[in-house]
Design a protein around this motif. Structure first.
Motif, PDB file in Angstrom:
ATOM      1  N   UNK A  49       0.902  -1.038   0.207  1.00 53.98           N
ATOM      2  CA  UNK A  49       0.042   0.052  -0.070  1.00 53.98           C
ATOM      3  C   UNK A  49       0.982   1.197  -0.189  1.00 53.98           C
ATOM      4  N   UNK A  50       0.387   2.376  -0.705  1.00 48.61           N
ATOM      5  CA  UNK A  50       1.279   3.507  -0.393  1.00 48.61           C
ATOM      6  C   UNK A  50       1.606   4.073   1.173  1.00 48.61           C
ATOM      7  N   UNK A  51       2.567   4.274   1.170  1.00 45.61           N
ATOM      8  CA  UNK A  51       3.072   4.931   2.690  1.00 45.61           C
ATOM      9  C   UNK A  51       3.310   6.330   2.625  1.00 45.61           C
ATOM     10  N   UNK A  52       2.312   7.254   3.249  1.00 44.41           N
ATOM     11  CA  UNK A  52       2.377   8.585   3.234  1.00 44.41           C
ATOM     12  C   UNK A  52       2.778   8.886   4.819  1.00 44.41           C
ATOM     13  N   UNK A  53       3.786   9.425   4.913  1.00 50.16           N
ATOM     14  CA  UNK A  53       4.429   9.883   6.534  1.00 50.16           C
ATOM     15  C   UNK A  53       4.459  11.183   6.683  1.00 50.16           C
ATOM     16  N   UNK A  54       3.864  12.099   5.648  1.00 51.45           N
ATOM     17  CA  UNK A  54       3.602  13.724   5.745  1.00 51.45           C
ATOM     18  C   UNK A  54       5.006  14.263   5.278  1.00 51.45           C
TER      19      UNK A  54
ATOM     20  N   UNK B 253       9.780   3.236  -4.717  1.00 49.81           N
ATOM     21  CA  UNK B 253      10.118   4.629  -5.040  1.00 49.81           C
ATOM     22  C   UNK B 253       9.837   5.592  -3.810  1.00 49.81           C
ATOM     23  N   UNK B 254      10.748   6.229  -3.469  1.00 50.43           N
ATOM     24  CA  UNK B 254      10.592   7.106  -2.062  1.00 50.43           C
ATOM     25  C   UNK B 254      10.699   8.644  -2.634  1.00 50.43           C
ATOM     26  N   UNK B 255       9.753   9.501  -2.003  1.00 52.64           N
ATOM     27  CA  UNK B 255      10.128  10.904  -2.134  1.00 52.64           C
ATOM     28  C   UNK B 255       9.870  11.569  -0.882  1.00 52.64           C
ATOM     29  N   UNK B 256      11.108  12.327  -0.546  1.00 55.14           N
ATOM     30  CA  UNK B 256      11.215  12.779   0.999  1.00 55.14           C
ATOM     31  C   UNK B 256      11.140  14.277   0.752  1.00 55.14           C
ATOM     32  N   UNK B 257      10.511  14.744   1.716  1.00 53.30           N
ATOM     33  CA  UNK B 257      10.517  16.334   1.533  1.00 53.30           C
ATOM     34  C   UNK B 257      11.499  16.884   2.453  1.00 53.30           C
TER      35      UNK B 257
ATOM     36  N   UNK C 250      14.363  22.794   2.660  1.00 54.48           N
ATOM     37  CA  UNK C 250      14.462  23.465   1.309  1.00 54.48           C
ATOM     38  C   UNK C 250      13.129  23.093   0.675  1.00 54.48           C
ATOM     39  N   UNK C 251      12.424  22.556   1.281  1.00 54.28           N
ATOM     40  CA  UNK C 251      10.900  22.395   0.674  1.00 54.28           C
ATOM     41  C   UNK C 251      10.623  22.019  -0.621  1.00 54.28           C
ATOM     42  N   UNK C 252      11.626  21.150  -1.357  1.00 57.51           N
ATOM     43  CA  UNK C 252      11.596  20.288  -2.346  1.00 57.51           C
ATOM     44  C   UNK C 252      11.630  18.816  -2.208  1.00 57.51           C
ATOM     45  N   UNK C 253      11.172  17.934  -3.184  1.00 57.47           N
ATOM     46  CA  UNK C 253      11.043  16.643  -2.970  1.00 57.47           C
ATOM     47  C   UNK C 253      12.389  16.155  -3.514  1.00 57.47           C
ATOM     48  N   UNK C 254      12.808  15.111  -2.914  1.00 59.25           N
ATOM     49  CA  UNK C 254      13.796  14.310  -3.302  1.00 59.25           C
ATOM     50  C   UNK C 254      13.600  13.111  -3.621  1.00 59.25           C
ATOM     51  N   UNK C 255      13.952  12.467  -4.842  1.00 59.42           N
ATOM     52  CA  UNK C 255      13.544  11.230  -5.243  1.00 59.42           C
ATOM     53  C   UNK C 255      14.581  10.229  -5.118  1.00 59.42           C
ATOM     54  N   UNK C 256      14.228   8.983  -4.714  1.00 57.96           N
ATOM     55  CA  UNK C 256      15.068   7.984  -4.490  1.00 57.96           C
ATOM     56  C   UNK C 256      14.615   6.666  -4.781  1.00 57.96           C
ATOM     57  N   UNK C 257      15.261   5.669  -5.404  1.00 63.18           N
ATOM     58  CA  UNK C 257      14.634   4.440  -5.593  1.00 63.18           C
ATOM     59  C   UNK C 257      15.534   3.337  -5.156  1.00 63.18           C
ATOM     60  N   UNK C 258      15.011   2.176  -4.779  1.00 61.16           N
ATOM     61  CA  UNK C 258      15.747   1.061  -4.281  1.00 61.16           C
ATOM     62  C   UNK C 258      15.275  -0.216  -5.132  1.00 61.16           C
ATOM     63  N   UNK C 259      15.934  -0.833  -5.600  1.00 64.05           N
ATOM     64  CA  UNK C 259      15.542  -2.094  -6.512  1.00 64.05           C
ATOM     65  C   UNK C 259      16.377  -3.191  -6.416  1.00 64.05           C
TER      66      UNK C 259
END
Length: 56
Positions: free
Chosen positions: A17-22, A39-43, A47-56
């Motif tokens: 399931x999608x995981x939203x931790x604010x 896929x993870x997006x961290x705010x 900076x207030x900008x999203x930072x994308x990272x992926x683990x595979x």
């Protein structure tokens, strides 16, 4: 979640399931050959900008 739609259209499947931790959002999918990608997006608070990272 826009990035997930092409994977699902190519017969991929979600495996959790999608995981939203604010401060961070994550969701994953499995490819046709069942490799799993998360896929993870961290705010960044400063900076207030999203930072994308992926683990595979």
């Amino acid at each position: 979640m826009r990035w997930l739609l092409p994977a699902l259209a190519a017969d991929g499947a979600t495996y959790n399931e999608p995981q939203d931790h604010s401060f961070m959002y994550g969701h994953g999918f499995a490819e046709l050959n069942r490799h799993i990608w998360m896929i993870l997006a961290k705010i960044e608070a400063a900076m207030g900008k999203p930072v994308l990272a992926s683990c595979g």
